[in-house]
Enzyme design. Structure first.
Site, mmCIF file in Angstrom:
data_model
loop_
_atom_site.group_PDB
_atom_site.id
_atom_site.type_symbol
_atom_site.label_atom_id
_atom_site.label_comp_id
_atom_site.label_asym_id
_atom_site.label_seq_id
_atom_site.Cartn_x
_atom_site.Cartn_y
_atom_site.Cartn_z
ATOM 1 C CE1 TYR A 32 23.215 61.332 27.392
ATOM 2 C CE2 TYR A 32 24.741 59.591 26.749
ATOM 3 C CZ TYR A 32 23.465 60.000 27.102
ATOM 4 O OH TYR A 32 22.448 59.082 27.155
ATOM 5 N NE ARG A 51 22.083 61.713 19.213
ATOM 6 C CZ ARG A 51 22.017 60.387 19.380
ATOM 7 N NH1 ARG A 51 20.897 59.730 19.123
ATOM 8 N NH2 ARG A 51 23.075 59.711 19.794
ATOM 9 N NE ARG A 100 23.108 74.680 43.073
ATOM 10 C CZ ARG A 100 21.873 75.151 43.303
ATOM 11 N NH1 ARG A 100 21.713 76.328 43.878
ATOM 12 N NH2 ARG A 100 20.814 74.446 42.970
ATOM 13 C CG HIS A 102 18.897 78.007 39.344
ATOM 14 N ND1 HIS A 102 19.283 78.130 40.665
ATOM 15 C CD2 HIS A 102 18.197 76.856 39.274
ATOM 16 C CE1 HIS A 102 18.828 77.107 41.348
ATOM 17 N NE2 HIS A 102 18.169 76.310 40.540
ATOM 18 C CE LYS A 148 23.236 59.996 23.389
ATOM 19 N NZ LYS A 148 22.436 59.054 24.134
ATOM 20 C CD GLU A 180 13.583 57.146 24.174
ATOM 21 O OE1 GLU A 180 14.449 56.845 23.331
ATOM 22 O OE2 GLU A 180 13.491 58.276 24.663
ATOM 23 C CG LEU A 204 18.109 60.342 21.878
ATOM 24 C CD1 LEU A 204 18.439 61.646 22.580
ATOM 25 C CD2 LEU A 204 19.220 59.347 22.052
#
Ligand code: PDD
Length: 290
Positions: A32, A51, A100, A102, A148, A180, A204
């Site tokens: 995100y 990024r 589903r 992996h 992220k 952080e 990050l």
């Protein structure tokens, strides 16, 4: 009524639906970005895109980020927040929908792309002047927090620990190092030097962080990128966080103890002023292109 973006369409939020097979839902398999806008002018969009591109490439999710600036502009407009003082666009891209299992789906599926726009509110001048309290919490995250990803459970728990303690922020600590915040980068001022952790896999690489470091250097404030030990915190002259919805955010208390003299310090003030000036410059430059 808010309009969101989902897989190429701008639709009312109530109509936006994703599959229970979405790998974001099942595995947190996605990334995100949160980009801020000042009166509709993006704040260092190029760095957010860079990024995001790095994250997508590391996860091997195929998505062309070049369409994002126009999509964000449309979202702000459709939600009538393009003139708002401060707004953000949240964007999430997951690997897509597949039963589903992996490993990545054998036959590639299109990524799920979701975004919304909203106004965010700065703290009042009085709140900022009073400063904020933080608590230290263990960093329980994985070894690639520079990507992220949407897997934010440790960040959620860290932030909740701060809320439970009546504080505004959490300082995540690993191996004795104050790395952080739960959703922001962390800085200290020691002997007049602005100190923050270098960009590695354990923080990050914040866009606000990068801009604040550049502003410090431009304004002749000494800067050092090195780990801050928890045991140094009682000796810090000043502490602050940076982040997209934080800008420069002063910390005046850690774990119940005052930072320095317990007041927002001069370096934090100088950087906040430089940041505000940079926002004004971007708005003027942005407006010139309309
Ligand atoms: N958080 N560190 C972490 C763990 C973050 O989640 C964020 C951003 C930052 C600051 O990065 P930037 O300056 O690029 O916003 C640092 C976003 C805003 C969020 O999760 O809402």
């Amino acid at each position: 009524m808010s309009t969101v973006y989902l897989n190429g369409e701008f639709i009312p939020k109530e109509e936006a639906k994703i599959s229970v097979d979405d790998r974001g839902f099942l595995f947190s398999d996605g990334v995100y970005e949160v980009t801020s806008f000042y009166e509709g002018v993006p704040f260092y969009m190029d760095r957010h895109l860079a990024r995001l591109r790095r994250g997508l490439s590391w996860l091997r999710i195929d998505y062309d980020v070049d369409q994002i600036p126009e999509m964000h502009r449309r979202l702000l407009e459709l939600n009538e927040v393009e003139k708002a003082d401060t707004s953000i666009v949240y964007l999430q891209i997951t690997r897509g929908v597949a039963p589903r299992s992996h490993p990545f789906p054998k036959d590639p599926v299109p990524p799920t792309v979701y975004a919304f726009a909203k106004v965010w509110q700065r703290p009042s001048q009085e709140e900022w002047e009073r400063g904020f309290a933080a608590v230290t919490v263990p960093d329980r995250r994985w070894s690639r927090v520079d990507v992220k990803t949407i897997a934010l459970l440790p960040n959620v728990l860290a932030y909740q620990a701060a809320v439970d303690a009546g504080a505004a922020d959490a300082i995540q600590v690993r191996n004795g190092i104050a790395l952080e915040g739960a959703h922001n980068n962390f800085f200290g001022v020691f002997d007049g030097t602005v100190v923050t952790h270098p960009v590695t896999n354990v923080i990050l690489p914040g866009i606000t962080r990068s801009v604040v470091l550049e502003l410090a250097r431009k304004n002749g404030i000494p800067v050092e990128e090195r780990p801050i030990l928890v045991e140094e915190l009682p000796h810090a002259e000043e502490l602050f966080f940076t982040g997209t919805t934080n800008e420069v955010h002063p910390t005046v208390k850690v774990d119940g103890r005052p930072v320095g003299d317990g007041k927002v310090g001069p370096v934090t003030r100088a950087l906040a002023a430089a940041f505000a000036k940079e926002v004004r410059r971007l708005k003027e430059a942005g407006a010139a292109h309309v």
